[in-house]
Design a protein around this motif. Structure first.
Motif, short mmCIF file in Angstrom:
data_model
loop_
_atom_site.label_atom_id
_atom_site.label_comp_id
_atom_site.label_asym_id
_atom_site.label_seq_id
_atom_site.Cartn_x
_atom_site.Cartn_y
_atom_site.Cartn_z
N VAL A 136 92.47 84.41 -63.92
CA VAL A 136 91.08 84.21 -63.50
C VAL A 136 91.04 84.23 -61.98
N SER A 137 89.88 84.47 -61.43
CA SER A 137 89.71 84.51 -59.98
C SER A 137 89.00 83.25 -59.52
N CYS A 138 89.49 82.70 -58.43
CA CYS A 138 88.82 81.55 -57.82
C CYS A 138 87.49 82.01 -57.25
N SER A 139 86.45 81.31 -57.58
CA SER A 139 85.12 81.71 -57.11
C SER A 139 84.93 81.48 -55.62
N LEU A 140 85.84 80.71 -55.00
CA LEU A 140 85.71 80.42 -53.57
C LEU A 140 86.47 81.41 -52.70
N CYS A 141 87.72 81.71 -53.10
CA CYS A 141 88.55 82.57 -52.26
C CYS A 141 88.95 83.88 -52.94
N MET A 182 94.82 83.79 -60.48
CA MET A 182 95.85 82.86 -60.95
C MET A 182 95.62 82.56 -62.42
N GLU A 183 96.59 81.85 -63.04
CA GLU A 183 96.40 81.43 -64.41
C GLU A 183 95.35 80.33 -64.48
N ARG A 184 94.60 80.34 -65.58
CA ARG A 184 93.49 79.41 -65.71
C ARG A 184 93.95 77.95 -65.64
N GLU A 185 95.13 77.67 -66.17
CA GLU A 185 95.57 76.29 -66.25
C GLU A 185 95.83 75.66 -64.88
N ILE A 186 96.00 76.46 -63.84
CA ILE A 186 96.22 75.89 -62.51
C ILE A 186 94.99 76.05 -61.61
N LEU A 187 93.92 76.59 -62.18
CA LEU A 187 92.72 76.83 -61.37
C LEU A 187 92.15 75.53 -60.79
N ALA A 188 92.08 74.49 -61.63
CA ALA A 188 91.48 73.23 -61.18
C ALA A 188 92.28 72.62 -60.02
N VAL A 189 93.61 72.67 -60.13
CA VAL A 189 94.45 72.14 -59.05
C VAL A 189 94.28 72.96 -57.79
N HIS A 190 94.21 74.27 -57.95
CA HIS A 190 94.03 75.17 -56.80
C HIS A 190 92.74 74.86 -56.06
N ARG A 191 91.64 74.73 -56.79
CA ARG A 191 90.35 74.51 -56.14
C ARG A 191 90.23 73.12 -55.52
N GLY A 192 90.97 72.16 -56.08
CA GLY A 192 90.89 70.81 -55.54
C GLY A 192 91.84 70.53 -54.39
N GLU A 193 92.99 71.27 -54.33
CA GLU A 193 94.01 70.93 -53.35
C GLU A 193 94.49 72.07 -52.47
#
Length: 206
Positions: A61-66, A70-81
């Motif tokens: 999936v693609s981060c909507s910000l940058c 990445m894999e979906r399961e790490i998206l939340a961590v990526h966007r938060g940190e």
């Protein structure tokens, strides 16, 4: 009498689980028919949910910000940190801005100064916390001497101001002399003009 823990077991060649030997054949038939191993994480998932498992866990999936993929399961961590475009706040002014710009902003913002109301000194924002923890409330003059202590430099400045005040009369006298000189010169010019005019009239009469 044999207990359950003493019962012989076998490893299923499909799911690698330890199964009682008496049930291994039945288990294998059921296991191989309904379960499959995920190629990405190695978990055994029901075949009918294999695609759903992949989409929800491993699909890129693609981060909507940058826009990083990445894999979906790490998206939340990526966007938060980790996302460079996530919104953070400056520790000095609390202004919200993208994380990628934070360092440059704080380098400038931290060098701004504010007046300490205890000692009346201007303190850099990046040094404010340390200053407030150690400030004793004593104000200082421009050369770093407490206001309640008379310094030689302060006496010297006071003497200079006093001497400057005493020198004002000569300066005022000089200004008066200039004005007087200008007035005399003006009168001389007027008299000269009248004299020249009268001389011209007398010449014409003769």
């Amino acid at each position: 009498m044999a207990t359950a823990s003493d019962e012989a077991t076998s490893i299923c060649s499909h799911c690698d689980r330890s199964i009682p030997s008496t049930n291994i054949d039945l288990h294998y038939v059921h296991c191989s028919r309904n379960l499959e191993r995920c190629k990405h994480c190695g978990d055994m998932v029901p075949k009918k949910h294999a695609e759903e498992h992949y989409l929800n866990t491993h699909a890129s999936v693609s981060c909507s910000l940058c826009s990083e993929t990445m894999e979906r399961e790490i998206l939340a961590v990526h966007r938060g940190e980790n996302c460079p475009q996530r919104i953070v706040t400056c520790e000095f002014c609390e202004f919200p801005l993208p994380a990628i710009d934070l360092s440059e902003h704080q380098e400038v913002c931290g060098n701004r100064t504010e007046l300490c109301h205890l000692c009346r000194r201007y303190v850099r924002l990046r040094e404010r916390n340390d200053h407030e923890a150690n400030c004793n409330g004593v104000s200082y003059d421009s050369v770093g001497v407490p206001d309640n202590i008379v310094s030689p430099s302060r006496d010297a400045r006071a003497a200079e101001r006093e001497q400057g005040g005493r020198r004002r009369p000569p300066q005022e006298f000089s200004q008066r002399r200039v004005l007087f000189t200008i007035a005399i010169t003006g009168i001389a010019v007027i008299l000269g003009s009248l004299f020249f005019q009268r001389k011209t009239e007398n010449t014409e009469m003769h």
